[in-house]
Design an enzyme around this catalytic site. Structure first.
Site, PDB file in Angstrom:
ATOM      1  N   GLY A  15      -3.853  -3.008   1.732  1.00 57.22           N
ATOM      2  CA  GLY A  15      -3.546  -4.205   2.243  1.00 57.22           C
ATOM      3  C   GLY A  15      -4.297  -5.277   1.928  1.00 57.22           C
ATOM      4  O   GLY A  15      -3.633  -6.600   1.290  1.00 57.22           O
ATOM      5  N   GLU A  34     -16.018  -5.998   0.131  1.00 58.03           N
ATOM      6  CA  GLU A  34     -15.679  -4.823   0.689  1.00 58.03           C
ATOM      7  C   GLU A  34     -17.038  -4.166   0.363  1.00 58.03           C
ATOM      8  O   GLU A  34     -17.766  -4.045  -0.568  1.00 58.03           O
ATOM      9  CB  GLU A  34     -14.716  -3.975  -0.585  1.00 58.03           C
ATOM     10  CG  GLU A  34     -14.768  -2.690  -0.417  1.00 58.03           C
ATOM     11  CD  GLU A  34     -14.446  -2.074   1.027  1.00 58.03           C
ATOM     12  OE1 GLU A  34     -15.121  -1.413   1.384  1.00 58.03           O
ATOM     13  OE2 GLU A  34     -13.305  -2.686   1.382  1.00 58.03           O
ATOM     14  N   THR A  41      -9.090   3.695   2.547  1.00 55.55           N
ATOM     15  CA  THR A  41      -8.944   5.022   3.052  1.00 55.55           C
ATOM     16  C   THR A  41      -7.958   5.674   2.217  1.00 55.55           C
ATOM     17  O   THR A  41      -8.237   6.850   1.853  1.00 55.55           O
ATOM     18  CB  THR A  41      -8.438   4.948   4.375  1.00 55.55           C
ATOM     19  OG1 THR A  41      -9.276   4.270   5.605  1.00 55.55           O
ATOM     20  CG2 THR A  41      -7.930   6.328   5.014  1.00 55.55           C
ATOM     21  N   CYS A  47      -4.547   9.624   1.564  1.00 55.36           N
ATOM     22  CA  CYS A  47      -3.437  10.247   0.951  1.00 55.36           C
ATOM     23  C   CYS A  47      -3.589  10.551  -0.352  1.00 55.36           C
ATOM     24  O   CYS A  47      -2.988  11.439  -0.669  1.00 55.36           O
ATOM     25  CB  CYS A  47      -2.259   9.162   1.374  1.00 55.36           C
ATOM     26  SG  CYS A  47      -2.557   7.478   1.203  1.00 55.36           S
ATOM     27  N   LYS A  50      -6.113  13.742  -0.720  1.00 54.00           N
ATOM     28  CA  LYS A  50      -5.277  14.876  -0.009  1.00 54.00           C
ATOM     29  C   LYS A  50      -4.241  15.573  -0.663  1.00 54.00           C
ATOM     30  O   LYS A  50      -3.955  16.532  -0.588  1.00 54.00           O
ATOM     31  CB  LYS A  50      -4.945  14.145   1.380  1.00 54.00           C
ATOM     32  CG  LYS A  50      -3.774  15.198   2.332  1.00 54.00           C
ATOM     33  CD  LYS A  50      -3.202  14.406   3.174  1.00 54.00           C
ATOM     34  CE  LYS A  50      -1.980  13.455   2.658  1.00 54.00           C
ATOM     35  NZ  LYS A  50      -1.304  12.699   3.485  1.00 54.00           N
ATOM     36  N   TYR A  98      -8.379  -0.686  -9.330  1.00 55.35           N
ATOM     37  CA  TYR A  98      -8.323  -1.623  -8.159  1.00 55.35           C
ATOM     38  C   TYR A  98      -9.075  -2.876  -8.343  1.00 55.35           C
ATOM     39  O   TYR A  98      -8.883  -3.870  -8.476  1.00 55.35           O
ATOM     40  CB  TYR A  98      -8.671  -0.931  -6.815  1.00 55.35           C
ATOM     41  CG  TYR A  98      -7.594  -0.482  -6.066  1.00 55.35           C
ATOM     42  CD1 TYR A  98      -7.001  -1.124  -4.736  1.00 55.35           C
ATOM     43  CD2 TYR A  98      -6.609   0.701  -6.563  1.00 55.35           C
ATOM     44  CE1 TYR A  98      -5.976  -0.665  -4.252  1.00 55.35           C
ATOM     45  CE2 TYR A  98      -5.644   0.976  -5.729  1.00 55.35           C
ATOM     46  CZ  TYR A  98      -5.127   0.546  -4.648  1.00 55.35           C
ATOM     47  OH  TYR A  98      -4.272   0.781  -3.812  1.00 55.35           O
ATOM     48  N   TYR A 177      -0.827  14.640  12.146  1.00 59.54           N
ATOM     49  CA  TYR A 177      -0.466  15.083  10.913  1.00 59.54           C
ATOM     50  C   TYR A 177      -1.709  15.485   9.799  1.00 59.54           C
ATOM     51  O   TYR A 177      -1.707  16.335   9.039  1.00 59.54           O
ATOM     52  CB  TYR A 177       0.170  14.051   9.918  1.00 59.54           C
ATOM     53  CG  TYR A 177      -0.191  12.911   9.753  1.00 59.54           C
ATOM     54  CD1 TYR A 177      -0.766  12.310   8.527  1.00 59.54           C
ATOM     55  CD2 TYR A 177      -0.142  11.676  10.588  1.00 59.54           C
ATOM     56  CE1 TYR A 177      -1.235  11.333   8.202  1.00 59.54           C
ATOM     57  CE2 TYR A 177      -0.832  10.269  10.406  1.00 59.54           C
ATOM     58  CZ  TYR A 177      -1.155  10.229   9.262  1.00 59.54           C
ATOM     59  OH  TYR A 177      -1.649   8.966   8.873  1.00 59.54           O
ATOM     60  N   ARG A 198      -4.866  20.771  21.791  1.00 57.05           N
ATOM     61  CA  ARG A 198      -4.876  20.851  23.361  1.00 57.05           C
ATOM     62  C   ARG A 198      -3.364  20.857  23.761  1.00 57.05           C
ATOM     63  O   ARG A 198      -3.297  21.262  24.852  1.00 57.05           O
ATOM     64  CB  ARG A 198      -5.719  20.063  23.686  1.00 57.05           C
ATOM     65  CG  ARG A 198      -5.338  18.425  23.822  1.00 57.05           C
ATOM     66  CD  ARG A 198      -6.278  17.463  24.075  1.00 57.05           C
ATOM     67  NE  ARG A 198      -5.630  16.109  23.626  1.00 57.05           N
ATOM     68  CZ  ARG A 198      -6.243  14.997  24.196  1.00 57.05           C
ATOM     69  NH1 ARG A 198      -7.549  14.807  24.626  1.00 57.05           N
ATOM     70  NH2 ARG A 198      -5.796  13.703  23.899  1.00 57.05           N
ATOM     71  N   ASP A 302      -4.517  -1.002   9.353  1.00 52.21           N
ATOM     72  CA  ASP A 302      -4.636  -0.003  10.444  1.00 52.21           C
ATOM     73  C   ASP A 302      -5.689  -0.903  11.280  1.00 52.21           C
ATOM     74  O   ASP A 302      -5.658  -0.317  12.509  1.00 52.21           O
ATOM     75  CB  ASP A 302      -5.650   1.204   9.752  1.00 52.21           C
ATOM     76  CG  ASP A 302      -4.573   2.148   8.920  1.00 52.21           C
ATOM     77  OD1 ASP A 302      -3.394   1.844   8.733  1.00 52.21           O
ATOM     78  OD2 ASP A 302      -4.985   3.162   8.511  1.00 52.21           O
ATOM     79  N   HIS A 434      25.173  20.296  -6.050  1.00 53.09           N
ATOM     80  CA  HIS A 434      25.074  21.598  -5.949  1.00 53.09           C
ATOM     81  C   HIS A 434      24.634  22.366  -7.106  1.00 53.09           C
ATOM     82  O   HIS A 434      24.909  21.964  -8.248  1.00 53.09           O
ATOM     83  CB  HIS A 434      26.297  22.086  -5.702  1.00 53.09           C
ATOM     84  CG  HIS A 434      26.496  23.705  -5.484  1.00 53.09           C
ATOM     85  ND1 HIS A 434      26.028  24.227  -4.160  1.00 53.09           N
ATOM     86  CD2 HIS A 434      26.902  24.639  -6.088  1.00 53.09           C
ATOM     87  CE1 HIS A 434      26.245  25.664  -4.278  1.00 53.09           C
ATOM     88  NE2 HIS A 434      26.594  25.730  -5.509  1.00 53.09           N
TER      89      HIS A 434
END
Length: 451
Positions: A15, A34, A41, A47, A50, A98, A177, A198, A302, A434
């Site tokens: 962001g 930064e 993240t 992401c 991961k 970046y 998730y 839990r 976030d 199909h």
């Protein structure tokens, strides 16, 4: 009053970087601080790595399927060292991109922590200050481990990418998730995987039938999913961790990963001193234009705890620039956001779940579950779920839920239709492609239930 910058951004994630670049491209003088790695993240500890781990973990079943299709394939095991070396090199490359994007846009970057000194001043870690007409806070979120005896022995999703070696067994605690995705990843990589949650079912907040399908698939794939179970205490025992759970069991694990929640990364930013309103979880409170209670300070991503997804943070950053620098007040659209959950089986979802929709109005539910032909031919028992939740009154598709290989790819396109307000009849009028799994979305003619 003259300022050093038109905009100063605190945080080099998705962001913040997007807002900085777009503002600078429009002629604004922009600075950005930064304290860690650029990309935030998503790129560094979320992401992107991961998804590479998801890819790596899916190859054993591909090899198995290949043999069933007549290929003479051998499997010599997974090398964590080879994979993690390539992964780190790729993350370095992406971080470099970046940095280059910022530099090429004319953004001045500072590799250190920044915090608010006053409404127009950012203080950097080395004590220097930078003034700006507008300040954007985009510091993201951070995983939180609850405190209990031995909680310091747990790792989080931040550390899972940097393991020196793969554990033989792992406990993953959580039902969201992140926990569910990593349970699938570690299981696919050959790690004996246990997941504690839990609650009564994982993926709370999503469509119940879809989350049941994901949980069933995970159990079938070998994840030891234990619901209504939590950790009481943990102690180090040699190179293992002894976990005592709420059912009175003691179990030894090589690693314990907690994914029970994330908190906005808002501590020690000088927010309270400026009188910027902060919520109970530390989220920066903003209005529809991402403006805080101090007019010159905005926040996106976030750290605001609105919809914690990378593409949303980017949209919020773009809307901020449109509002502040282009004179076109723009509120980020948080409605009907398609989402992919890279569990195994994968899930894609957009709009309302059946339970949520039924609370609002009378609905029809169209759903089908079947074995996809690719896996069925290979003798695998995987099942696919295709589901539409439809308003009886307007005929609009209120929700679309897919549990299937490639569900994330499918939901992106289904999301366009749902966002446009497509009706069930619009889906029905669309000719099926199909043979595909997704053709079921346009061939379901009779509701399975109504409420």
């Amino acid at each position: 009053m003259s300022f050093d910058y038109d905009l100063f951004v605190i945080g080099g994630g998705s962001g913040g970087v997007r807002a900085a670049r777009v503002a600078a491209a429009g002629g604004a003088k922009v600075g950005l601080a930064e304290e860690s790695r650029y990309g935030g993240t998503c790129v560094i500890r979320g992401c992107v790595p991961k998804k590479f781990m998801v890819y790596a973990s899916e190859y054993p079943s591909m090899v198995e399927d290949g043999r069933a299709y007549g290929w003479d394939l051998s499997e010599n095991g997974f090398s964590w060292d080879t994979f993690s070396g390539k992964l780190n090199a790729e993350l370095d490359r992406l971080e470099g991109i970046y940095r280059k994007l910022l530099a090429n846009s004319g953004v001045e970057s500072f590799d250190q922590r920044g915090k608010l000194a006053d409404a127009h001043t950012v203080e950097l870690a080395d004590g220097t200050t930078k003034t700006a007409k507008h300040i954007l806070v985009a510091t993201g979120g951070w995983p939180v481990i609850p405190e209990f005896p031995g909680s310091d022995l747990a790792i989080t999703s931040n550390e899972i990418f940097h393991l020196e070696k793969l554990p033989e067994n792992i406990l993953i605690v959580g039902g969201g998730y992140i926990a569910s995705e990593f349970a699938g990843i570690m299981n696919g990589l050959g790690v004996k995987t246990t997941q504690f949650y839990r609650g009564t079912q994982i993926l709370r907040g999503f469509d119940e039938e879809a989350r049941n399908a994901v949980a069933s698939g995970m159990l079938e794939n070998g994840v030891d999913l234990q619901l209504e179970t939590n950790v009481v205490s943990m102690v180090q025992e040699g190179d293992k961790i002894r976990v005592t759970d709420t059912k009175g069991n003691d179990t030894l694990f090589d690693k314990v990963m907690y994914a029970t929640g994330r908190a906005p990364n808002s501590k020690n930013l000088g927010l309270e001193e400026l009188g910027i309103a902060v919520g109970s979880k530390g989220e920066i409170k903003v209005d529809q234009y991402s403006q805080t209670s101090v007019p010159s300070v905005y926040a996106v991503g976030d750290v605001t705890d609105r919809v914690n997804l990378t593409p949303v943070a980017i949209r919020e950053g773009m809307a901020f620039v449109e509002t502040v620098f282009n004179g076109n007040p723009t509120s980020p659209d948080h409605d009907l956001i398609p989402t992919a959950i890279f569990t195994q089986p994968e899930m894609g979802t957009v709009g309302l779940g059946e339970e949520e929709a039924a609370k609002q109005e009378a609905i029809e539910v169209y759903a089908t579950s079947f074995k996809p032909m690719q896996q069925a031919f290979a003798g695998r028992a995987d099942k696919v779920l295709m589901k539409l939740v439809v308003s009886k009154a307007t005929r609009k598709v209120l929700g679309c839920h897919i549990v299937a290989p490639g569900a994330g790819e499918m939901i992106q396109l289904a999301g366009i239709a749902v966002k446009m307000g497509a009706t069930k009849e619009d889906f029905d009028r669309t000719v099926a492609v199909h043979p595909t799994m997704s053709e079921e979305l346009v061939t379901m003619k009779t509701p399975v239930r109504e409420t």
